[in-house]
Design an enzyme around this catalytic site. Structure first.
Site, PDB file in Angstrom:
ATOM      1  NE  ARG A   1       5.844 -11.301  45.804  1.00 49.12           N
ATOM      2  CZ  ARG A   1       6.565 -12.172  45.422  1.00 49.12           C
ATOM      3  NH1 ARG A   1       7.387 -12.091  44.284  1.00 49.12           N
ATOM      4  NH2 ARG A   1       6.768 -13.275  45.895  1.00 49.12           N
ATOM      5  CG  ASP A   2       4.768  -8.292  48.880  1.00 51.23           C
ATOM      6  OD1 ASP A   2       3.912  -8.030  47.788  1.00 51.23           O
ATOM      7  OD2 ASP A   2       4.923  -9.424  49.320  1.00 51.23           O
TER       8      ASP A   2
ATOM      9  CD1 TRP B   1      -3.051 -14.128  47.963  1.00 52.62           C
ATOM     10  CD2 TRP B   1      -5.052 -13.920  46.804  1.00 52.62           C
ATOM     11  NE1 TRP B   1      -2.779 -13.750  46.670  1.00 52.62           N
ATOM     12  CE2 TRP B   1      -3.930 -13.801  45.899  1.00 52.62           C
ATOM     13  CE3 TRP B   1      -6.246 -14.141  46.267  1.00 52.62           C
ATOM     14  CZ2 TRP B   1      -4.242 -13.265  44.540  1.00 52.62           C
ATOM     15  CZ3 TRP B   1      -6.571 -13.923  45.095  1.00 52.62           C
ATOM     16  CH2 TRP B   1      -5.467 -13.333  44.242  1.00 52.62           C
ATOM     17  CG  ASP B   2      -1.065 -11.453  50.087  1.00 53.29           C
ATOM     18  OD1 ASP B   2      -1.235 -12.546  50.341  1.00 53.29           O
ATOM     19  OD2 ASP B   2       0.064 -10.982  49.716  1.00 53.29           O
TER      20      ASP B   2
ATOM     21  CD  GLU C   1       5.956 -14.192  49.484  1.00 52.48           C
ATOM     22  OE1 GLU C   1       5.705 -14.046  48.136  1.00 52.48           O
ATOM     23  OE2 GLU C   1       5.065 -14.941  50.007  1.00 52.48           O
TER      24      GLU C   1
ATOM     25  CB  ALA D   1       0.592  -7.775  48.778  1.00 52.34           C
TER      26      ALA D   1
HETATM   27  C1  FRU Z   1       2.136 -13.394  49.338  1.00 53.19           C
HETATM   28  C2  FRU Z   1       2.280 -12.998  48.122  1.00 53.19           C
HETATM   29  C3  FRU Z   1       2.910 -11.593  47.944  1.00 53.19           C
HETATM   30  C4  FRU Z   1       2.563 -11.138  46.593  1.00 53.19           C
HETATM   31  C5  FRU Z   1       0.942 -11.828  46.372  1.00 53.19           C
HETATM   32  C6  FRU Z   1       0.789 -12.443  44.957  1.00 53.19           C
HETATM   33  O1  FRU Z   1       0.872 -14.049  49.527  1.00 53.19           O
HETATM   34  O2  FRU Z   1       2.998 -13.857  47.343  1.00 53.19           O
HETATM   35  O3  FRU Z   1       4.025 -11.568  48.051  1.00 53.19           O
HETATM   36  O4  FRU Z   1       2.020  -9.649  46.475  1.00 53.19           O
HETATM   37  O5  FRU Z   1       0.917 -13.077  47.287  1.00 53.19           O
HETATM   38  O6  FRU Z   1      -0.316 -13.124  44.933  1.00 53.19           O
END
Ligand code: FRU
Length: 416
Positions: free
Chosen positions: A202-203, A45-46, A287, A132
């Protein structure tokens, strides 16, 4: 260190009422349900392209490199086998966040990604989830700082240093053995776990401000304060028409885009600053915030979900944006509402986690695409890349490209 004493820009409920899910200039083209998957063994994903601190997406010795949140597909795990004996991919996909790992991929073409494996060996990262962040190529020795989030227990913004090594046949990552914790939510500007058990923190996305030359990072936060105590007053509501004064339970949605400044360009010591953008009473999640610098402007992007909007406001899953002439704002909402690229109403979950690159290309992953009846197909793979054009405070969808097309903007020849 002394820093700008800025007032956060508010994303108000009135702004959010301007979101139009049917505006074709801010809607991502339909993703076909017959998309290819990058891997039969892992979900991704990310996606985090390798970049420099000015945002440039780079390749090394002709190899493009991306980092992804990754989880094994578990078709043989009894936990995900239904009573009919079939693999329940939907439940496996929904469960992925709890065992996310950062992996990397490389490519000669900026697509056709080859799986490289994990960045950190098992046991290196101190918590159960690797969430992420941003990989930064520091120099032409191949040194990389991977900024990321250590989650559960807690949520800590951290970084780990390693090196990229190339050959004619591929790319290897070495090192990435010492994780350095940078900071947690402070409870003054950013909500802590003690203030809200479902806080978001986060992120990290580090960058050098093209104007003052200092190292900063933006990150996802929630506005500090005990859950349920935030006020959604006239400033948060904005200029709403009659019938929109009642905010329901909107005090529970307190998303913000945070910023911190580093003591020096090494990025080992950070000072947390007040948020740049707040969404109190509007949305609980802003995010993966990140910048594009263009036309002497600061374009600040963030991703958000339909389900994280507050009562009485809504918008699609996708990427939202804010623009300013100055790093510390005030920011203007892109397209008046904030919406830059949202999923089409007929496929509300087709993609997520958009990353806008300085060349206008936007990468994201496929979440799920409707098939027949109520059924849908899980992705866990790269979505078609889309180009958007930024014009002042407006943006326009221009073109769709191949799945996972993330071309380098510059090639760095390593000196080893
Ligand atoms: C976005 C997210 C980020 C996080 C990750 C967790 O898709 O929610 O904010 O770091 O995915 O899986």
């Amino acid at each position: 260190m002394k820093h700008a004493n800025h007032t956060p820009t508010r994303w108000t409920r009135a702004d959010a009422l301007k979101v139009n899910e049917n505006d074709p200039t801010t809607t991502q083209p339909l993703v076909s349900p017959d998309f290819p998957v990058m891997s039969d063994t892992v979900f991704i994903w990310d996606t985090m392209p390798l970049r420099e601190l000015d945002g440039t997406v780079v390749s090394v010795d002709g190899w493009s490199v991306i980092f992804t949140l990754t989880a094994d597909r578990r078709p043989h795990d009894p936990q995900f086998i239904n009573a009919d004996g079939r693999y329940d991919i939907k439940r496996d996909w929904e469960d992925r966040h709890g065992h996310a790992r950062i992996c990397y991929w490389y490519s000669r073409t900026g697509k056709d990604w080859i799986f490289g494996g994990r960045v950190m060996a098992e046991g290196v990262s101190p918590t159960t989830r690797e969430w992420a962040g941003t990989p930064i190529l520091l120099n032409n020795n191949g040194d990389i700082d991977l900024y990321y989030t250590c989650v559960t227990p807690g949520a800590t913004i951290a970084k780990v240093r390693g090196q990229v090594v190339t050959s004619d046949t591929g790319v290897e990552l070495q090192g990435f053995t010492q994780v350095k914790s940078l900071f947690d939510a402070d409870g003054t500007y950013y909500q802590t776990e003690a203030q809200n058990a479902t806080w978001n923190f986060r992120d990290p996305s580090p960058f050098i401000d093209p104007v003052d030359g200092k190292l900063y990072m933006v990150f996802e936060g929630n506005v500090a304060g005990e859950r349920g105590t935030h006020e959604v007053g006239p400033n948060e509501i904005g200029l709403v028409p009659p019938g929109h004064e009642d905010v329901g339970g909107a005090r529970y949605q307190v998303g913000c885009i945070g910023i911190a400044v580093a003591k020096d360009l090494n990025g080992d010591e950070w000072e947390i600053l007040p948020p740049l953008v707040t969404a109190v009473g509007v949305n609980d999640q802003t995010e993966r915030p990140h910048y594009v610098f263009q036309d002497n402007k600061y374009y600040l992007f963030t991703i958000s979900h339909k389900f994280t909007y507050a009562d009485g406001v809504t918008g699609p899953d996708g990427v939202y944006g804010f623009v300013s002439d100055h790093l510390f704002g005030p920011y203007t909402l892109m397209n008046a509402s904030g919406l830059v690229l949202g999923n089409p109403p007929s496929q509300p979950f087709q993609t997520y986690s958009h990353c806008v690159m300085p060349n206008g290309l936007v990468t994201s992953f496929i979440d799920s695409v409707p098939t027949t009846g109520d059924d849908y197909r899980i992705g866990g793979t790269e979505a078609p890349t889309v180009r958007i054009v930024l014009k002042g405070a407006r943006s326009f969808v221009q073109e769709a490209y191949d799945y996972g097309y993330i071309p380098a903007m510059r090639d760095v020849v390593l000196s080893q």
